[in-house]
Design a protein around this motif. Structure first.
Motif, PDB file in Angstrom:
ATOM      1  N   THR A 272     -81.875-102.175 -43.413  1.00  0.00           N
ATOM      2  CA  THR A 272     -81.032-103.024 -42.570  1.00  0.00           C
ATOM      3  C   THR A 272     -81.061-104.462 -43.069  1.00  0.00           C
ATOM      4  N   SER A 273     -82.224-104.942 -43.472  1.00  0.00           N
ATOM      5  CA  SER A 273     -82.320-106.287 -44.041  1.00  0.00           C
ATOM      6  C   SER A 273     -81.496-106.391 -45.321  1.00  0.00           C
ATOM      7  N   PHE A 274     -81.554-105.354 -46.139  1.00  0.00           N
ATOM      8  CA  PHE A 274     -80.753-105.289 -47.361  1.00  0.00           C
ATOM      9  C   PHE A 274     -79.262-105.409 -47.032  1.00  0.00           C
ATOM     10  N   LEU A 275     -78.829-104.663 -46.025  1.00  0.00           N
ATOM     11  CA  LEU A 275     -77.425-104.656 -45.617  1.00  0.00           C
ATOM     12  C   LEU A 275     -77.007-106.012 -45.050  1.00  0.00           C
ATOM     13  N   LEU A 276     -77.854-106.586 -44.201  1.00  0.00           N
ATOM     14  CA  LEU A 276     -77.530-107.873 -43.588  1.00  0.00           C
ATOM     15  C   LEU A 276     -77.462-108.988 -44.629  1.00  0.00           C
ATOM     16  N   GLY A 277     -78.323-108.932 -45.627  1.00  0.00           N
ATOM     17  CA  GLY A 277     -78.309-109.963 -46.651  1.00  0.00           C
ATOM     18  C   GLY A 277     -76.980-110.046 -47.370  1.00  0.00           C
ATOM     19  N   GLY A 278     -76.407-108.882 -47.709  1.00  0.00           N
ATOM     20  CA  GLY A 278     -75.112-108.890 -48.384  1.00  0.00           C
ATOM     21  C   GLY A 278     -73.991-109.425 -47.515  1.00  0.00           C
TER      22      GLY A 278
END
Length: 539
Positions: A123-129
């Motif tokens: 989720t952090s990966f997704l939010l970063g983008g």
């Protein structure tokens, strides 16, 4: 989140940056791309290095380097300095990703907890983008272009202060020396492959991408042959013998191809056909991010009940339906079908990515978790570059085919070739033609024709992608039904035996540098929370 955010936070700052530093066209491309290139090339080396010298140590070194490189990038006086700073950021980012994921694998031995932790990580990966362009847009309203790089500094300072107190040191005590030749080979092979794919996406097939891809493949073959001969390889190729590892890795790669390739094409549609600016396009990407995040947590809860294979199949089927929605796009569709289709795409594919990463980490021996995590992240980088290259090149070809047979009345002869080659050139030419706002004017006709050609090509690619995802759904479901779940109930890492490994062996995968002396092997990796001096292992 910050590592991924740095890939997109720069986009809105490019006009102000260009005005200040006056980079050449080639320098501007390197400023944009060198960060992702270095991350992709260095992931395997950094993941394996963390297994050998300590994942906490590599995480903290990477955090310090990331913070310092961010300050250097923010205050870069020349384009060359900014390129160097971005390269250092990529090297530091490659140290952070596998270390965090490998530490999660060591900290959470309970299968359900580990799966949930990896979902939070994804989720952090997704939010970063998604948050990169938004954060960049807000900062540029009040500060100079370099401010976009300073987002990471306070977080890295916090990590450096608190990390040594709450994170255990985890490493493989039996690891050999790092093979620098293998590290150089993996870096060069991945860099050349990603460079070739990006050149293929931007300029079509030609000598440069062909040579780059061929050289990358040749060096990759040399790398593989070297790993098979070494007693302590940089990448343990025996990982691929585990069906859960190899099937989930292959599915993850194809998933990222369609997810990031589709996201790239939809972003182009929103900006060049629907007419949104980059910040508006970023805002409209939030539904797909929210949908993907909710779907990941739902899949994490459902997988133990219905089986990972069925979650994979359902997710890929939902993504295929999302591409089916995109087949309805045309030049006048607006943003509704595009946002709906993209949201369905993320709802379907993000759970597959999350569970796939979980299977990759769980299938590897604990002492190889960093290497396995790096392989998973590298395939995501390569899959994303491949998706943009293949789907982008296919769309460009369909656009050229459609435009080559379209009348271009009123378009100057010198502009007709560029107009028929790509949509940005057509938009620029249409805006320069007289009376472009009048429906019957040449500029308005050209604008309508070019946007229709682009949207029709995107619809055809969506149809092919939908059918491909349906086939992948069936294949992945059948293969994964014969493999372990993403969170297998494997024995504790210090004792017991792995399937097919023969007699039980003592295998101490985690060692605290503060407590290793005099501590007998046994139990699971140390627990955080009481400081590194008081780390303990559960029996």
């Amino acid at each position: 989140m910050l590592v991924i955010m740095d890939m997109s936070v720069l986009h809105l700052a490019l006009p102000a940056l260009s005005e200040d530093l006056s980079p050449s066209g080639s320098q501007l491309l390197w400023i944009t791309d060198v960060y992702g290139f270095v991350i992709a090339g260095a992931l395997i080396t950094m993941g394996t290095l963390g297994d050998r010298v300590g994942r906490r140590r590599i995480l903290l070194i990477g955090a310090a380097a990331f913070g310092l490189a961010s300050v250097l990038a923010a205050h870069a006086p020349t384009a060359e300095t900014l390129i160097a700073a971005r390269a250092l950021l990529g090297l530091a980012g490659a140290a952070l990703g596998p270390s965090t994921l490998a530490l999660i694998g060591a900290l959470f031995q309970d299968p359900g907890q580990r799966s949930l932790a990896i979902t939070v990580w994804m989720t952090s990966f997704l939010l970063g983008g998604a948050l990169g362009p938004l954060a960049g847009g807000v900062l540029l309203e009040f500060f100079w272009w370099g401010s976009v790089f300073l987002l990471a500094v306070p977080v890295m300072v916090f990590l450096l202060a608190v990390g040594p107190l709450v994170l255990p040191e985890v490493r493989d005590p039996r690891a050999g020396r790092l093979d620098t030749t293998s590290a150089a080979l993996s870096l060069a092979a991945v860099l050349l492959t990603v460079l070739g794919l990006k050149e293929l996406a931007s300029g079509g097939f030609g000598a440069t991408p062909a040579l780059s891809l061929a050289a990358g493949a040749a060096l990759g073959l040399v790398f593989v042959r070297r790993q098979l001969r070494l007693t302590s390889p940089l990448l343990d190729l025996r990982l691929f013998a585990d069906r859960g590892f190899s099937v989930s890795l292959g599915t993850l790669t194809l998933t990222v191809v369609f997810m990031l390739g589709g996201q790239f094409l939809i972003g182009q549609y929103l900006q060049m056909v629907a007419g949104l600016d980059p910040l508006e396009s970023a805002v409209w990407s939030l539904p797909m991010v929210a949908g993907g995040a909710v779907a990941m947590f739902a899949a994490q809860a459902l997988a133990p009940r219905v089986g990972t294979a069925h979650v994979f199949g359902a997710g890929l089927t939902v993504a295929a339906a999302g591409f089916a929605v995109l087949t309805r796009l045309n030049g006048d569709s607006g943003i509704g079908p595009a946002v709906t289709g993209a949201t369905m795409l993320f709802i379907g594919l993000m759970p597959v990515s999350s569970l796939g990463i979980g299977m990759i980490v769980a299938a590897a021996p604990p002492e190889r978790a960093g290497s396995a995590a790096a392989v998973g992240e590298t395939t995501q980088e390569l899959g994303g570059a491949l998706g943009v290259a293949v789907l982008g090149s296919a769309l460009n070809a369909l656009y050229r085919e459609r435009m080559s047979g379209s009348p271009q009345d009123g378009v100057p002869a010198a502009d007709r070739a560029p107009v028929a080659d790509n949509l940005p050139a057509a938009l620029e030419t249409a805006a320069a033609l007289p009376a472009a706002a009048l429906p019957a004017a040449p500029g308005a006709r050209l604008l309508e024709t070019a946007r229709d050609a682009f949207a029709d090509g995107l619809a055809l690619i969506a149809l092919g992608s939908s059918l491909a995802l349906l086939a992948l759904a069936v294949t992945a479901t059948l293969l994964l039904r014969r493999t372990q779940s993403p969170t297998p109930n494997r024995p504790p890492p210090y004792a017991g035996k792995r399937p097919g490994s023969g007699p039980s062996v003592t295998r101490p995968p985690c060692v605290s540098s503060d407590t290793a002396a005099g501590r007998p092997p046994g139990g699971t990796p140390p627990l955080p929370g009481a400081g590194s001096k008081a780390l303990a292992c559960r029996p």
